[in-house]
Every structure is written in structure tokens, then in C-alpha cells.
Design an enzyme around this catalytic site. Structure first.
Site, short mmCIF file in Angstrom:
data_model
loop_
_atom_site.label_atom_id
_atom_site.label_comp_id
_atom_site.label_asym_id
_atom_site.label_seq_id
_atom_site.Cartn_x
_atom_site.Cartn_y
_atom_site.Cartn_z
N TYR A 100 0.83 -1.21 0.00
CA TYR A 100 0.00 0.00 0.00
C TYR A 100 0.87 1.26 0.00
O TYR A 100 0.47 2.29 -0.51
CB TYR A 100 -0.88 0.04 1.25
CG TYR A 100 -2.18 -0.70 1.15
CD1 TYR A 100 -2.23 -2.04 0.79
CD2 TYR A 100 -3.39 -0.05 1.44
CE1 TYR A 100 -3.43 -2.71 0.72
CE2 TYR A 100 -4.59 -0.73 1.36
CZ TYR A 100 -4.61 -2.05 1.01
OH TYR A 100 -5.80 -2.71 0.94
N ASP A 108 -3.02 -18.42 0.79
CA ASP A 108 -4.04 -19.16 0.04
C ASP A 108 -4.68 -20.24 0.92
O ASP A 108 -5.91 -20.42 0.93
CB ASP A 108 -3.47 -19.75 -1.27
CG ASP A 108 -2.15 -20.47 -1.09
OD1 ASP A 108 -1.59 -20.44 0.03
OD2 ASP A 108 -1.68 -21.09 -2.06
N ASP A 151 -6.28 -6.94 4.30
CA ASP A 151 -7.43 -6.31 3.64
C ASP A 151 -8.34 -7.37 3.06
O ASP A 151 -9.56 -7.37 3.25
CB ASP A 151 -6.93 -5.36 2.54
CG ASP A 151 -8.08 -4.73 1.78
OD1 ASP A 151 -9.02 -4.23 2.44
OD2 ASP A 151 -8.06 -4.75 0.54
C1 IPM Z 1 -10.24 -1.22 4.21
C2 IPM Z 1 -10.48 -0.62 2.85
C3 IPM Z 1 -9.30 0.28 2.50
C4 IPM Z 1 -8.06 -0.58 2.52
C5 IPM Z 1 -9.45 1.02 1.15
C6 IPM Z 1 -10.67 1.89 1.13
C7 IPM Z 1 -8.23 1.81 0.80
O1 IPM Z 1 -10.69 -1.62 1.91
O2 IPM Z 1 -10.09 -0.45 5.17
O3 IPM Z 1 -10.24 -2.45 4.31
O4 IPM Z 1 -7.78 -1.30 1.55
O5 IPM Z 1 -7.35 -0.55 3.54
MG MG Z 2 -10.86 -3.58 2.75
#
Ligand code: IPM
Ligand code: MG
Length: 352
Positions: free
Chosen positions: A140, A218, A242
Site C-alpha cells: 500500500y 491461500d 485487507d
Molecule cells: C479497508 C479498505 C481500504 C483498505 C481502502 C478503502 C483503501 O478496503 O479499510 O479495508 O484497503 O485498507
Molecule cells: Mg478492505
């Protein structure tokens, strides 16, 4: 006590669910004799439209000055992948600026909602797991660029980033069943191999009562559905966390009922329901506010140290559900459903 709470409604259903979270916080303040100064601040796509920036300077200032930040949701089709300015980077910046590297996403099956889960009920007995997702590193936050017809996203983790999140998982596991499953892709990724070594070392050296096992992502995706009750604390990096938390949410029946907390080294935290902005149902008043209301409870617990107040909110949500209060996402098909506001009313009634 006096607490400062920054309130970021954001986009889509964000403002609707946040309104209920704020009502519940106000009710708790008056019932327990606290003063919560709640400041609404622009954030996300709506802030891009008004200020050209998803995280305007005064919003960031307000969040840094608060004890806790309650956030609805961000994003929507009008700020899609090709929009000149997108809201998601604002959320990542907010997480980084607040230093909230540890994202806690608890998943417990609320008894009255067993039937709302797409998973067969016999798999759900005893499910009580906690995701500890690293939130301010990894792919990220790596460099991203285009190079001719190629696109590149870098994924990097340092030893200290892995150590600190592992310590959070270790402390929490010690208060629970004492079992950590660290999830990675170490058969392929170098960062994952570092995760494995460092997390193993930290837990062995510093948390004698806690065990750690390692699992490929996985396989974890499969076992989460096949034997969810075997998991206690799942420790993982940003991207895998996520993905797996959306999957895990299905055990609880709906993304709509799940809260999350993002914490750093201090007390200040960022609290948000784990669902997104759901543009398809935004503005229609039937989103589920429970995830936000439960996030407000986490804010009281972790940032203001108000444990009884947090429990009162959690009990009120459980009571409302057991009395049959249901928004559309968790209602059995054909049965009556409540609007966002009526669901808020049901929680407030249970709190009284
Ligand atoms: C989450 C969301 C966020 C992330 C997005 C909106 C950037 O999906 O908080 O899980 O990927 O962290
Ligand atoms: Mg998310």
C-alpha cells in the site's frame, strides 16, 4: 471525563451510519456523565469536490488534536481509478499521519445472526477471531510508478515494522486463547520470509504463553471457511489483511456489523466500520449502522479508557439484535427490516 472525537462521515453511506454512531456516543455521554466534544470534518471524495484534497489540512489538524477519530467510509464511482484525485490515498495518508500501524478487526458471530451468514451454521460455533493487520506499510505504501507499458508497486517491510505489529498481536493473544496464526506467502515473497523469521523470534522471546504458527495466505483463505473456530489471532501484512478480513466478515453474516480499530503507540486511534461506502445503497437510509456503533465502542475502550461504556454499547447492540432488530443486510428474506435510523433507535432503546 472530557474526550475529543473527530467525526469524519466521508462518502456514500458513511454520513448515514456515522449519524447513528454520534447519537449513540451522545447518549453514552449523558448517561455516564461525560463530555464528548465531537467535531465533524470533511474527508474523502466530498472533501476532494469541495477542497480539491481528500484530507484537507484542517481535517488532519482536527484528527491529530483528537483523542479518537470516528470514520464512516470513503470512495465512490465518481472518483474511480481514472479520476485525477482519488479518495483512497487520503485514507492511507490519514493512517500514516496518525501512526496507526495496528488494525484490529475482531470477528465474532453474534448468536442472533447465525442464520445471516452464508456459511453453514455448524461451522460457526465458537468462532471468535481477531485479525491484527499491519496498516501503514507493505505494498500500500511502496513506490508506485508506470514505466512505458509496465506498472510497478513495490512491497517493502522492515524488521522494526514487523516487530512492533507482532508485539501488538502477542499482547492481544495473551489476553485471549494464546494462539497466533501468522499469514504470509513465504513460498514466493521475500517480505513474507522476513515476516516469518521476525514474528517467530519476537513471540518466542517475549511471549512465553503464546504460540505462533505460520500459514500461506491461500491456505488461510480456505481454512477460514473450513475451520474458522481454530483461529484465535491472525497476524498478517497490509494487503493480505485487507482481503482476508472481508472474507472473514462473512462468518459474522454481514460486513455491516463489524467494527475496527487502528492503533499506534499512543492512545489515539482511528475507528471505522470495516464495510465500504456502498454507493449502490447510499442516501437511501437502509445501511446497517451497527459496525459504526461498535467502532464507537472500540474508540471509548482504546482511546478514552472507558471500558464499561464500551461494554454498554456492545451489550445494547446485542440486545437490539436479539430483540429482532434487523437492517436489510442481515434480515431473513421476506421479514421486516429497519431503516438505518430505526436501527439506531433500537440500539438507543436497548442502552437506556
Ligand atoms: C479497508 C479498505 C481500504 C483498505 C481502502 C478503502 C483503501 O478496503 O479499510 O479495508 O484497503 O485498507
Ligand atoms: Mg478492505
Amino acid at each position: 471525563m472530557k474526550g475529543r472525537i473527530a467525526v469524519l462521515g466521508g462518502d456514500g453511506i458513511g454520513p448515514e451510519v456515522i449519524a447513528e454512531g454520534v447519537r449513540v456516543l451522545a447518549a453514552v455521554a449523558s448517561r455516564f456523565g461525560h463530555i464528548f466534544e465531537m467535531e465533524a470534518l470533511p474527508f474523502g471524495g466530498v472533501a476532494i469536490d469541495t477542497f480539491g484534497d481528500g484530507l484537507p489540512e484542517h481535517t488532519l489538524k482536527g484528527c491529530l488534536a483528537a483523542d479518537g477519530v470516528l470514520l464512516g467510509a470513503i470512495g465512490g464511482p465518481q472518483w474511480g481509478p481514472d479520476a485525477p484525485v482519488r479518495p483512497e490515498p487520503a485514507l492511507l495518508r490519514l493512517r500514516a499521519e496518525l501512526g496507526v500501524y495496528a488494525n484490529l478487526r475482531p470477528i465474532a458471530v453474534q448468536e442472533p445472526l447465525r442464520d445471516a451468514s452464508p456459511i453453514k451454521p455448524e461451522y460457526l460455533d465458537g468462532v471468535d477471531l481477531l485479525f491484527v493487520r499491519e496498516l501503514t506499510g507493505g505494498i500500500y505504501f511502496g513506490r508506485k510508478w508506470r514505466d512505458g507499458d509496465r506498472a510497478v508497486d513495490e512491497c517493502a517491510y522492515s524488521v522494526s515494522e514487523i516487530e512492533r505489529i507482532t508485539r501488538v498481536a502477542g499482547k492481544l493473544a495473551a489476553l485471549r486463547r494464546g494462539k497466533i496464526t501468522q499469514v504470509d506467502k513465504s513460498n514466493v515473497l521475500e517480505t513474507s520470509r522476513l515476516w516469518r523469521t521476525v514474528s517467530e523470534r519476537v513471540i518466542r522471546a517475549e511471549f512465553p504463553g503464546v504460540s505462533i504458527e505460520h500459514m500461506f495466505v491461500d491456505a488461510a483463505a480456505m481454512h477460514l471457511i473450513r475451520r474458522p473456530r481454530d483461529f484465535d489471532v491472525i497476524l498478517t501484512e497490509n494487503l493480505f489483511g485487507d482481503i482476508l478480513t472481508d472474507e472473514g466478515a462473512m462468518l459474522a453474516g454481514s460486513l455491516g456489523v463489524l467494527p475496527s480499530a487502528a492503533l499506534g503507540d499512543g492512545r489515539r486511534g482511528l475507528y471505522e466500520p470495516i464495510h465500504g461506502s456502498a454507493p449502490d445503497i447510499a442516501g437511501r437510509g437502509f445501511a446497517n449502522p451497527c459496525g459504526t456503533i461498535l467502532s464507537a465502542a472500540l474508540l471509548l475502550r482504546h482511546s478514552l479508557g472507558l471500558e464499561s461504556e464500551a461494554r454498554a454499547i456492545e451489550a445494547a447492540v446485542a440486545t437490539a439484535l436479539s430483540r429482532g432488530a434487523r437492517t436489510a443486510d442481515i434480515a431473513a428474506s421476506g421479514s421486516a427490516t429497519l431503516s438505518t435510523q430505526r436501527m439506531g433507535d433500537a440500539v438507543l432503546a436497548a442502552l437506556a
